[in-house]
Write an enzyme that holds these catalytic residues in place. Structure first.
Site, short mmCIF file in Angstrom:
data_model
loop_
_atom_site.label_atom_id
_atom_site.label_comp_id
_atom_site.label_asym_id
_atom_site.label_seq_id
_atom_site.Cartn_x
_atom_site.Cartn_y
_atom_site.Cartn_z
N ASP A 11 0.84 -1.09 0.03
CA ASP A 11 -0.05 -0.21 0.07
C ASP A 11 0.77 1.32 -0.18
OD1 ASP A 11 -2.32 -1.36 0.07
OD2 ASP A 11 -1.92 -1.92 1.93
N HIS A 52 -5.47 -3.45 5.78
CA HIS A 52 -5.30 -3.61 4.46
C HIS A 52 -6.48 -4.28 3.63
CE1 HIS A 52 -3.00 -5.01 0.90
NE2 HIS A 52 -3.50 -6.16 1.00
N1 LIG Z 1 -0.63 -8.22 1.71
C1 LIG Z 1 -0.46 -7.89 0.63
O1 LIG Z 1 -0.35 -6.61 0.01
C2 LIG Z 1 -1.01 -8.96 -0.43
C3 LIG Z 1 -0.73 -8.38 -1.87
C4 LIG Z 1 -1.06 -9.47 -2.90
C5 LIG Z 1 -1.64 -10.82 -2.60
N2 LIG Z 1 -1.63 -10.99 -1.13
C6 LIG Z 1 -2.05 -12.25 -0.96
O2 LIG Z 1 -1.13 -13.32 -0.66
C7 LIG Z 1 -1.71 -14.79 -0.83
C8 LIG Z 1 -0.81 -15.35 -2.06
O3 LIG Z 1 -1.07 -14.98 -3.46
P1 LIG Z 1 -0.21 -15.60 -4.57
O4 LIG Z 1 -0.51 -14.74 -5.71
O5 LIG Z 1 1.12 -15.80 -4.54
O6 LIG Z 1 -1.06 -16.90 -4.57
P2 LIG Z 1 -0.70 -18.17 -5.31
O7 LIG Z 1 -1.89 -19.15 -5.50
O8 LIG Z 1 0.16 -18.02 -6.78
O9 LIG Z 1 0.19 -18.97 -4.40
C9 LIG Z 1 -0.22 -19.20 -3.39
C10 LIG Z 1 0.93 -20.51 -2.85
O10 LIG Z 1 0.59 -20.88 -1.42
C11 LIG Z 1 0.54 -22.43 -1.54
N3 LIG Z 1 -0.22 -23.02 -0.63
C12 LIG Z 1 -1.52 -23.27 -0.18
N4 LIG Z 1 -1.66 -23.81 0.75
C13 LIG Z 1 -0.71 -23.91 1.25
C14 LIG Z 1 -0.49 -24.57 2.61
N5 LIG Z 1 -1.15 -25.21 3.47
N6 LIG Z 1 1.13 -24.37 2.93
C15 LIG Z 1 1.99 -23.77 2.20
N7 LIG Z 1 1.74 -23.47 1.10
C16 LIG Z 1 0.43 -23.46 0.79
C17 LIG Z 1 0.20 -22.68 -2.81
O11 LIG Z 1 0.85 -24.00 -3.23
C18 LIG Z 1 0.98 -21.64 -3.92
O12 LIG Z 1 2.27 -22.06 -4.30
C19 LIG Z 1 -2.99 -14.28 -1.26
O13 LIG Z 1 -3.73 -14.62 -0.07
C20 LIG Z 1 -3.23 -13.06 -1.64
O14 LIG Z 1 -4.44 -12.47 -1.38
C21 LIG Z 1 -1.18 -10.08 0.02
#
Ligand SMILES: NC(=O)c1ccc[n+]([C@@H]2O[C@H](COP(=O)([O-])OP(=O)(O)OC[C@H]3O[C@@H](n4cnc5c(N)ncnc54)[C@H](O)[C@@H]3O)[C@@H](O)[C@H]2O)c1
Length: 337
Positions: A173, A199
């Site tokens: 952000d 957030h």
């Molecule tokens: N804080 C922020 O500003 C922000 C910004 C963007 C995304 N996000 C969040 O980050 C998260 C991940 O996003 P992404 O685009 O990388 O998703 P993605 O689906 O590309 O990757 C997620 C990964 O998590 C893994 N995973 C699922 N369950 C798991 C478990 N129990 N143990 C370990 N790994 C596990 C999956 O295998 C995958 O590799 C989402 O929740 C998204 O909303 C947060």
């Protein structure tokens, strides 16, 4: 102060180096094979501050780790896959970063991810509480407004809770606010906008009145800019059209936050970042504000600073959503086994 220090940290990130920082750290990424996890791991591997990089996921970590391990930087990379390998991954960690979980698709709010991500975060942080209770925990997984209270409750359950070491990563952000203000006014490397609150949507509160260098906008432009910062995540979700949410900019932001923490843990003075943490600054029990970081995590909460009337209204408007998301996380964690 925020401006000078954050600018220094981003400059260090751009160069991939930093001075007077902890340069012998073990960092784990949980969810390392994902859209955020892979580029975040790449940035961490590129840093001389990291000596061991542990990559955990439920899939594909052997390949990601083998690939990254060929890069000619000092961090030793190791992949861990599946819950039985989680303890070994976490042992001795100084920092654990968690981007595990599903991202949004068009039309979804971050809260729509709760049902899936709450239990992923609760089970991974249970591992952290058991195997690296002293580590700094940086949660990226959404909804951050709920996953931080979940993490805190899990650590409390295990008797190892330290609110100074649990962070909801909201750095994207700030990165976005800096970029969008700079597009209108100045060089992005020089712009720092604190972003407080939470957030998600209206709980994301950019303090443009506290931007450095000082910027002025007519009220209608200020409102548009504020709304763009609050909905920037949705801008990416829509542009990706079903293929996920922000990953590359989030990896940059996550790495920036980890490098700031490492610098502070290494004794660098006056390192400041905003993050969503346990807080008594407002009536919301968790709230993001600028934090002075130190060897043991949060050294000092720098609070709200002087808000404009427009920003005060936004803080008041965010309270009910923030408190409801926090309560939802706490209730979930109480029943989680
Ligand atoms: N804080 C922020 O500003 C922000 C910004 C963007 C995304 N996000 C969040 O980050 C998260 C991940 O996003 P992404 O685009 O990388 O998703 P993605 O689906 O590309 O990757 C997620 C990964 O998590 C893994 N995973 C699922 N369950 C798991 C478990 N129990 N143990 C370990 N790994 C596990 C999956 O295998 C995958 O590799 C989402 O929740 C998204 O909303 C947060």
């Amino acid at each position: 102060m925020l401006s000078r220090l954050s600018t220094a940290t981003s400059a260090a990130l751009r160069r991939g180096i930093a001075t007077s920082a902890q340069n012998n750290a073990k960092v784990a990424v949980l969810g390392a094979s994902g859209g955020i996890g892979q580029p975040l791991s790449l940035l961490l591997k590129n840093s001389p501050l990291v000596s061991k990089l542990s990559l955990y996921d439920i899939a594909h970590t052997p390949g990601v780790a083998a690939d990254l391990s060929h890069i000619e930087t000092k961090a030793k990379v190791k992949g861990f896959m599946g819950p039985e390998q989680l303890p070994e991954c976490l042992k001795g960690c100084d920092i654990v970063v968690i981007p595990a979980g599903v991202p949004r698709k068009p039309g979804m709010t971050r809260d729509d991810l709760f049902n899936t991500n709450a239990s992923i975060v609760a089970s991974l942080t249970t591992g952290c509480a058991k195997h690296c209770p002293e580590a700094m925990i940086c949660i990226i997984s959404n909804p951050v407004n709920s996953t931080i209270p979940i993490t805190s409750e899990v650590f409390k359950k295990h008797g190892v809770y330290n609110p100074n070491k649990i962070f909801g990563v909201t750095t994207l952000d700030i990165v976005r606010a800096n970029t969008f203000v700079a597009e209108l006014k100045a060089d992005p490397a020089r712009v720092t906008v604190p972003v407080i609150g939470g957030h998600a949507g209206k709980t994301i509160i950019p303090l443009i009145s506290q931007c450095t260098p000082k910027v002025e906008f007519p009220q209608d432009q200020l409102e548009k800019l504020t709304a763009r910062i609050q909905e920037a995540g949705t801008e990416v979700v829509q542009a990706k059209a079903g293929a996920g949410s922000a990953t590359l900019s989030m990896a940059y932001a996550g790495a920036r936050f980890v490098f700031s923490l490492l610098e502070a843990m290494g004794g660098k003075q006056g390192v400041v970042e905003c993050a969503f943490v346990k807080s008594d600054v407002t009536e919301s029990p968790y709230f993001s504000t600028p934090l002075q970081l130190g060897k043991k995590g949060i050294e000092k909460n720098l609070g709200l600073g002087k808000l404009s009337p427009f920003e005060e209204k936004m803080v008041a408007a965010a309270m009910s959503e923030l408190k409801a998301s926090i309560k939802k996380g706490e209730e979930f964690a109480k029943n989680f086994k």
